[in-house]
Design a protein around this motif. Structure first.
Motif, PDB file in Angstrom:
ATOM      1  N   PRO A 176       0.820  -1.209   0.000  1.00 19.39           N
ATOM      2  CA  PRO A 176       0.000   0.000   0.000  1.00 19.39           C
ATOM      3  C   PRO A 176       0.855   1.260   0.000  1.00 19.39           C
ATOM      4  O   PRO A 176       1.986   1.263   0.451  1.00 19.39           O
ATOM      5  N   ALA A 177       0.283   2.335  -0.534  1.00 22.59           N
ATOM      6  CA  ALA A 177       0.970   3.629  -0.548  1.00 22.59           C
ATOM      7  C   ALA A 177      -0.063   4.718  -0.321  1.00 22.59           C
ATOM      8  O   ALA A 177      -1.237   4.548  -0.608  1.00 22.59           O
ATOM      9  N   PRO A 178       0.351   5.863   0.221  1.00 23.04           N
ATOM     10  CA  PRO A 178      -0.615   6.870   0.642  1.00 23.04           C
ATOM     11  C   PRO A 178      -1.044   7.861  -0.432  1.00 23.04           C
ATOM     12  O   PRO A 178      -1.830   8.746  -0.139  1.00 23.04           O
ATOM     13  N   THR A 179      -0.533   7.737  -1.684  1.00 19.05           N
ATOM     14  CA  THR A 179      -0.825   8.757  -2.698  1.00 19.05           C
ATOM     15  C   THR A 179      -2.318   8.894  -2.941  1.00 19.05           C
ATOM     16  O   THR A 179      -3.012   7.910  -3.142  1.00 19.05           O
ATOM     17  N   ARG A 180      -2.813  10.163  -2.927  1.00 19.62           N
ATOM     18  CA  ARG A 180      -4.183  10.444  -3.345  1.00 19.62           C
ATOM     19  C   ARG A 180      -4.147  11.699  -4.178  1.00 19.62           C
ATOM     20  O   ARG A 180      -3.359  12.604  -3.918  1.00 19.62           O
ATOM     21  N   LEU A 181      -4.999  11.765  -5.199  1.00 22.76           N
ATOM     22  CA  LEU A 181      -5.037  12.937  -6.063  1.00 22.76           C
ATOM     23  C   LEU A 181      -6.015  13.984  -5.567  1.00 22.76           C
ATOM     24  O   LEU A 181      -6.244  14.986  -6.223  1.00 22.76           O
ATOM     25  N   TRP A 182      -6.601  13.754  -4.406  1.00 21.57           N
ATOM     26  CA  TRP A 182      -7.545  14.696  -3.816  1.00 21.57           C
ATOM     27  C   TRP A 182      -7.450  14.532  -2.304  1.00 21.57           C
ATOM     28  O   TRP A 182      -6.816  13.616  -1.795  1.00 21.57           O
ATOM     29  N   GLY A 183      -8.064  15.439  -1.558  1.00 22.89           N
ATOM     30  CA  GLY A 183      -8.121  15.235  -0.120  1.00 22.89           C
ATOM     31  C   GLY A 183      -7.735  16.423   0.720  1.00 22.89           C
ATOM     32  O   GLY A 183      -7.849  16.379   1.949  1.00 22.89           O
ATOM     33  N   GLY A 184      -7.258  17.523   0.108  1.00 23.34           N
ATOM     34  CA  GLY A 184      -6.807  18.665   0.886  1.00 23.34           C
ATOM     35  C   GLY A 184      -7.868  19.244   1.804  1.00 23.34           C
ATOM     36  O   GLY A 184      -7.558  19.710   2.908  1.00 23.34           O
ATOM     37  N   ARG A 185      -9.119  19.213   1.388  1.00 26.92           N
ATOM     38  CA  ARG A 185     -10.162  19.798   2.212  1.00 26.92           C
ATOM     39  C   ARG A 185     -10.814  18.767   3.136  1.00 26.92           C
ATOM     40  O   ARG A 185     -11.758  19.061   3.855  1.00 26.92           O
ATOM     41  N   PHE A 186     -10.312  17.501   3.097  1.00 30.36           N
ATOM     42  CA  PHE A 186     -10.881  16.454   3.928  1.00 30.36           C
ATOM     43  C   PHE A 186     -10.022  16.244   5.172  1.00 30.36           C
ATOM     44  O   PHE A 186      -8.794  16.292   5.121  1.00 30.36           O
ATOM     45  N   SER A 187     -10.694  15.984   6.283  1.00 32.11           N
ATOM     46  CA  SER A 187      -9.973  15.792   7.550  1.00 32.11           C
ATOM     47  C   SER A 187      -9.418  14.391   7.684  1.00 32.11           C
ATOM     48  O   SER A 187      -8.573  14.123   8.544  1.00 32.11           O
ATOM     49  N   GLY A 188      -9.883  13.485   6.871  1.00 33.27           N
ATOM     50  CA  GLY A 188      -9.397  12.114   6.938  1.00 33.27           C
ATOM     51  C   GLY A 188      -9.611  11.414   5.621  1.00 33.27           C
ATOM     52  O   GLY A 188     -10.158  11.973   4.670  1.00 33.27           O
ATOM     53  N   GLY A 189      -9.180  10.167   5.570  1.00 25.25           N
ATOM     54  CA  GLY A 189      -9.323   9.398   4.344  1.00 25.25           C
ATOM     55  C   GLY A 189     -10.724   8.826   4.209  1.00 25.25           C
ATOM     56  O   GLY A 189     -11.548   8.910   5.125  1.00 25.25           O
ATOM     57  N   PRO A 190     -11.017   8.244   3.070  1.00 21.42           N
ATOM     58  CA  PRO A 190     -12.329   7.661   2.828  1.00 21.42           C
ATOM     59  C   PRO A 190     -12.546   6.422   3.683  1.00 21.42           C
ATOM     60  O   PRO A 190     -11.592   5.761   4.102  1.00 21.42           O
ATOM     61  N   SER A 191     -13.798   6.115   3.939  1.00 21.48           N
ATOM     62  CA  SER A 191     -14.124   4.902   4.676  1.00 21.48           C
ATOM     63  C   SER A 191     -13.693   3.686   3.868  1.00 21.48           C
ATOM     64  O   SER A 191     -13.515   3.752   2.647  1.00 21.48           O
ATOM     65  N   GLN A 192     -13.556   2.571   4.556  1.00 21.27           N
ATOM     66  CA  GLN A 192     -13.158   1.340   3.876  1.00 21.27           C
ATOM     67  C   GLN A 192     -14.188   0.950   2.815  1.00 21.27           C
ATOM     68  O   GLN A 192     -13.833   0.510   1.724  1.00 21.27           O
ATOM     69  N   ALA A 193     -15.468   1.155   3.146  1.00 17.34           N
ATOM     70  CA  ALA A 193     -16.521   0.803   2.186  1.00 17.34           C
ATOM     71  C   ALA A 193     -16.454   1.686   0.948  1.00 17.34           C
ATOM     72  O   ALA A 193     -16.598   1.202  -0.182  1.00 17.34           O
ATOM     73  N   LEU A 194     -16.242   2.984   1.140  1.00 15.57           N
ATOM     74  CA  LEU A 194     -16.138   3.894  -0.002  1.00 15.57           C
ATOM     75  C   LEU A 194     -14.912   3.570  -0.832  1.00 15.57           C
ATOM     76  O   LEU A 194     -14.966   3.548  -2.076  1.00 15.57           O
ATOM     77  N   ALA A 195     -13.802   3.315  -0.171  1.00 12.14           N
ATOM     78  CA  ALA A 195     -12.577   3.003  -0.906  1.00 12.14           C
ATOM     79  C   ALA A 195     -12.744   1.736  -1.737  1.00 12.14           C
ATOM     80  O   ALA A 195     -12.330   1.668  -2.895  1.00 12.14           O
ATOM     81  N   ALA A 196     -13.383   0.731  -1.143  1.00  9.87           N
ATOM     82  CA  ALA A 196     -13.581  -0.525  -1.859  1.00  9.87           C
ATOM     83  C   ALA A 196     -14.489  -0.346  -3.070  1.00  9.87           C
ATOM     84  O   ALA A 196     -14.279  -0.946  -4.132  1.00  9.87           O
ATOM     85  N   LEU A 197     -15.519   0.507  -2.916  1.00  8.91           N
ATOM     86  CA  LEU A 197     -16.447   0.751  -4.007  1.00  8.91           C
ATOM     87  C   LEU A 197     -15.805   1.581  -5.112  1.00  8.91           C
ATOM     88  O   LEU A 197     -16.062   1.364  -6.306  1.00  8.91           O
ATOM     89  N   SER A 198     -14.970   2.538  -4.733  1.00  6.26           N
ATOM     90  CA  SER A 198     -14.433   3.502  -5.687  1.00  6.26           C
ATOM     91  C   SER A 198     -13.272   2.966  -6.504  1.00  6.26           C
ATOM     92  O   SER A 198     -13.021   3.435  -7.614  1.00  6.26           O
ATOM     93  N   VAL A 199     -12.530   2.023  -5.966  1.00  2.75           N
ATOM     94  CA  VAL A 199     -11.295   1.607  -6.614  1.00  2.75           C
ATOM     95  C   VAL A 199     -11.580   1.031  -7.994  1.00  2.75           C
ATOM     96  O   VAL A 199     -12.513   0.265  -8.196  1.00  2.75           O
ATOM     97  N   SER A 200     -10.779   1.450  -8.969  1.00  2.88           N
ATOM     98  CA  SER A 200     -10.932   0.957 -10.340  1.00  2.88           C
ATOM     99  C   SER A 200      -9.617   0.475 -10.924  1.00  2.88           C
ATOM    100  O   SER A 200      -9.580   0.011 -12.066  1.00  2.88           O
ATOM    101  N   VAL A 201      -8.533   0.571 -10.164  1.00  4.79           N
ATOM    102  CA  VAL A 201      -7.226   0.272 -10.717  1.00  4.79           C
ATOM    103  C   VAL A 201      -7.100  -1.191 -11.134  1.00  4.79           C
ATOM    104  O   VAL A 201      -6.283  -1.541 -11.987  1.00  4.79           O
TER     105      VAL A 201
END
Length: 476
Positions: A9-34
């Motif tokens: 795993p690596a911490p790179t994200r192309l967005w997030g400056g205005r967010f106080s934390g990372g996405p939930s595990q459920a959102l991350a699992a749904l969003s991933v397309s790589v």
């Protein structure tokens, strides 16, 4: 194509400056397309190199920074090809993974490449590049199938066959004419893909998220470097348009339908009931319980996969139908259908080409069965027309001729000379001149007909066209 397994795993994200934390595990699992969009990596890297040059031209990268940037992108491309750089569990998509790879090589300089572009215009560009490449691969494989069919038609160019409508014997045709009737739809499939390519040859890169960029970029220069005709003229349309995806899927769906119809005919021809062709051992399978079986699996899979291609088109059109402009995450669903359609066709087309090119045709059976089922009845009607009988009456007389023969278990040419007048006074023994397969074939000499001369012309033209298609597929 086998997808690479994610690594560390690596911490790179192309967005997030205005967010106080990372996405939930459920959102991350749904969003991933790589896991599926990683195949766009080579195209994303090509576009990144073009974008780097534009940033340099705008004065946003120095000469030394551009040199380092291009070197790092080349290095990253090499590692992607070798499989030594792969996406991780934390990489949301192909763009995130590749930016991580660039940052690993360049540090803060790698972050400069993101200026003036968005994942919205990146993915629209990458997908166009991928599909334009895929179109050429498909055309190359279609040309091989065209060549296989025309080759079989050449081998059996003089062999007659029962032409059918409603799967009933209708009129004699040359078997080559039947084979070439499958080549014409394939040629139209190529024509559609070539026509599609002209509309897809416009670059979205430079549109940013939807409004373009205030930086002094040059979308036309990017377009030229990437082999496009130019830049899309409306930045909102550039990122929201997926017509090119839907149209590509229509091309693959209709191609699939044409392959399915060919497959269906081969399935019929290979049955004991038809017995027209024999399948080569290398392009057929057996049964786990019945040792005598020789199954046309390739032809059957061609039929089955047509439904898959049609489903992909239906799914994408349904996904697009209610989307507001410009980009919406729904569009993530546009990629897997086209990836699957391309991969399945690149598996199916060579298999069909091999199956067709190795078919053995039972010429004796074809010749014997061609005139059966009263297939020369239309020739009788047209013989009467040439002697002044209205076709309405000629049709009735020919029908009565058929009924008379049916009642006695005879074929048309088996009737005694003395019986013709008993059937109808307008029939005479001279009608025998059209009661031969060779005569029926020769008489159909109008454009598009099944006469030997017309079929030879058609065959020559289609052989040349297949060569043109193969040549087009090699052009950038």
């Amino acid at each position: 194509m086998t997808e690479p397994a994610p690594t560390q795993p690596a911490p790179t994200r192309l967005w997030g400056g205005r967010f106080s934390g990372g996405p939930s595990q459920a959102l991350a699992a749904l969003s991933v397309s790589v896991q599926f969009d990683w195949r766009l990596a080579p195209y994303d890297l090509l576009a990144s190199k073009a974008h780097a040059r534009v940033l340099h031209g705008a004065g946003l990268l120095t000469d030394e920074e551009l040199e380092r940037m291009l070197g790092a992108l080349d290095s990253l491309a090499d590692d992607v090809r070798a499989g030594t750089f792969r996406p991780t569990l934390e990489d949301e998509d192909v763009h995130t993974a590749l930016e991580r790879g660039l940052l690993e090589r360049l540090g803060a300089l790698g972050g400069k490449l993101r200026a003036g572009r968005s994942r919205n215009d990146q993915v629209a560009t990458d997908l166009r590049l991928y599909l334009r490449d895929a179109a050429r691969q498909l055309v190359s494989r279609i040309a091989e199938l065209e060549t296989a069919l025309t080759g079989l038609a050449t081998t059996y160019s003089t062999v007659p066959a029962p032409g059918m409508t409603h799967l009933q014997h209708a009129q004699p045709v040359l078997f080559a004419h039947q084979l070439l009737a499958h080549v014409h739809p394939l040629a139209r499939d190529v024509d559609r893909l070539q026509d599609w390519d002209e509309r897809a040859a416009w670059s979205p890169l430079g549109a940013g998220a939807l409004a373009g960029s205030s930086l002094p970029l040059d979308p036309e220069a990017v377009a030229k470097e990437l082999g496009f005709a130019g830049a899309v003229r409306n930045s909102i349309d550039a990122v929201s348009d997926r017509d090119f995806v839907a149209e590509f899927l229509f091309c693959t769906a209709l191609l699939g339908v044409h392959l399915s119809r060919l497959g269906e005919e081969v399935c019929l021809w290979a049955t004991s009931e038809f017995g027209w062709v024999r399948l080569d051992d290398a392009f057929s399978t057996g049964s786990s319980i019945m040792p005598q079986k020789k199954n046309p699996d390739i032809a059957e899979l061609a039929r089955g996969k047509a439904g898959r291609f049609i489903g992909h088109l239906t799914g994408v059109l349904t996904m697009l139908k209610g989307l507001p402009l410009a980009y919406d995450r729904d569009m993530q669903e546009d990629k897997e259908p086209v990836f699957d359609a391309v991969e399945q066709l690149l598996l199916l087309l060579p298999a069909l080409s091999g199956m067709v090119s190795t078919l053995t045709v039972d010429t004796e059976r074809l010749e014997r069965t061609t005139p059966t089922g009263h297939a020369l009845a239309t020739d009788v009607a047209e013989w009467l027309v040439r002697r002044g009988t209205a076709f309405r009456d000629a049709h009735e007389i020919s029908g009565a001729f058929v009924a008379w023969c049916d009642a006695r278990g005879l074929e048309l040419w088996e009737v005694d000379d003395a019986d013709f007048a008993a059937i109808d006074p307008r029939l005479s023994p001279e009608v025998r001149e059209v009661l031969t397969v060779s005569g029926a074939l020769e008489s159909r000499s109008a454009v598009g007909g099944t006469s030997p001369g017309r079929v030879a012309e058609q065959l020559s033209a289609l052989v040349a066209l297949a060569h043109e298609h193969a040549a087009w597929a090699t052009r950038p």
